[in-house]
Write a protein that holds these residues in place. Structure first.
Motif, short mmCIF file in Angstrom:
data_model
loop_
_atom_site.label_atom_id
_atom_site.label_comp_id
_atom_site.label_asym_id
_atom_site.label_seq_id
_atom_site.Cartn_x
_atom_site.Cartn_y
_atom_site.Cartn_z
N THR A 255 0.85 -1.18 0.00
CA THR A 255 0.00 0.00 0.00
C THR A 255 0.89 1.24 0.00
N ARG B 236 -3.70 0.77 -3.39
CA ARG B 236 -3.14 -0.57 -3.56
C ARG B 236 -3.43 -1.01 -4.99
N TYR B 237 -2.41 -1.56 -5.65
CA TYR B 237 -2.61 -2.12 -6.98
C TYR B 237 -3.06 -3.56 -6.83
N GLU B 238 -4.17 -3.87 -7.45
CA GLU B 238 -4.72 -5.22 -7.38
C GLU B 238 -4.97 -5.66 -8.82
N ARG C 271 -6.43 -3.14 -11.47
CA ARG C 271 -7.17 -2.09 -10.79
C ARG C 271 -6.31 -1.36 -9.76
N GLU D 169 -6.97 0.40 -6.26
CA GLU D 169 -7.97 0.49 -5.21
C GLU D 169 -7.59 1.60 -4.23
N TRP D 170 -8.60 2.37 -3.81
CA TRP D 170 -8.38 3.44 -2.85
C TRP D 170 -9.20 3.19 -1.59
N PHE D 171 -8.52 3.24 -0.45
CA PHE D 171 -9.13 3.02 0.86
C PHE D 171 -9.00 4.29 1.70
N LYS E 4 -13.15 -2.94 2.60
CA LYS E 4 -13.22 -2.90 1.14
C LYS E 4 -12.88 -1.50 0.62
N PRO E 5 -12.38 -1.41 -0.62
CA PRO E 5 -12.02 -0.10 -1.16
C PRO E 5 -13.24 0.79 -1.36
N ARG F 50 -13.10 3.41 -3.56
CA ARG F 50 -13.08 3.67 -5.00
C ARG F 50 -12.13 2.69 -5.68
N THR F 51 -12.46 2.37 -6.93
CA THR F 51 -11.62 1.49 -7.74
C THR F 51 -11.58 2.03 -9.16
#
Length: 147
Positions: A38, A60-62, A65, A67-69, A77-78, A80-81
């Motif tokens: 992260t 975080r790169y998933e 995607r 992902e923003w937390f 869970k994020p 925004r994605t």
């Protein structure tokens, strides 16, 4: 029970809840980092007022995607994605005015275009290098001219 004893009990309970909340935030961050590194990533949720609407977070790169937390929530869970093939880097700038107090120190503001409109993110220059590399590493056969 005297009023001051009751006040001490309530103060102790509030302190215990705050310590528990802090420990849960640390545990959540470690859990999120376990599935991939992260990094500090702020997102501008509301662009109506200049310099306002920023929310601190982590990215975080998933896979394909980003992902923003949010930082100060226990939700796992994020919030925004963004898909890699739907983001285009449009430039960077330094934070101005109230943004300097709202964001992490030494972060730069970047603008990206997506199918849903403009996205503003703030990250460190080192994270920006990683973000640009991630964007450029699109799978073979990607149409680079599509926005």
């Amino acid at each position: 029970m005297a009023w001051w004893e009751w006040l001490l009990d309530v103060s102790g309970l509030v302190l215990l809840l705050l310590v528990g909340y802090g420990a849960a935030l640390v545990a959540r961050r470690r859990l999120l980092a376990r599935h991939g590194g992260t990094f500090e990533l702020s997102h501008r949720l509301n662009a109506d007022a200049p310099g306002r609407g920023w929310v601190l977070g982590m990215g975080r790169y998933e896979g394909e995607r980003l992902e923003w937390f949010r930082v100060f929530t226990l939700w796992p869970k994020p919030k925004r994605t963004w898909a890699r093939d739907q983001l285009t880097y449009d430039g960077r700038r330094e934070p101005v005015g109230a943004e300097q107090a709202s964001l992490y120190p030494d972060h730069v503001v970047i603008r990206c275009a997506s199918r849903d409109g403009e996205v503003e993110l703030a990250m460190s220059p080192a994270s920006l290098t990683g973000f640009q590399a991630w964007l450029e590493a699109k799978p073979p056969g990607t149409d680079w001219n599509v926005r």
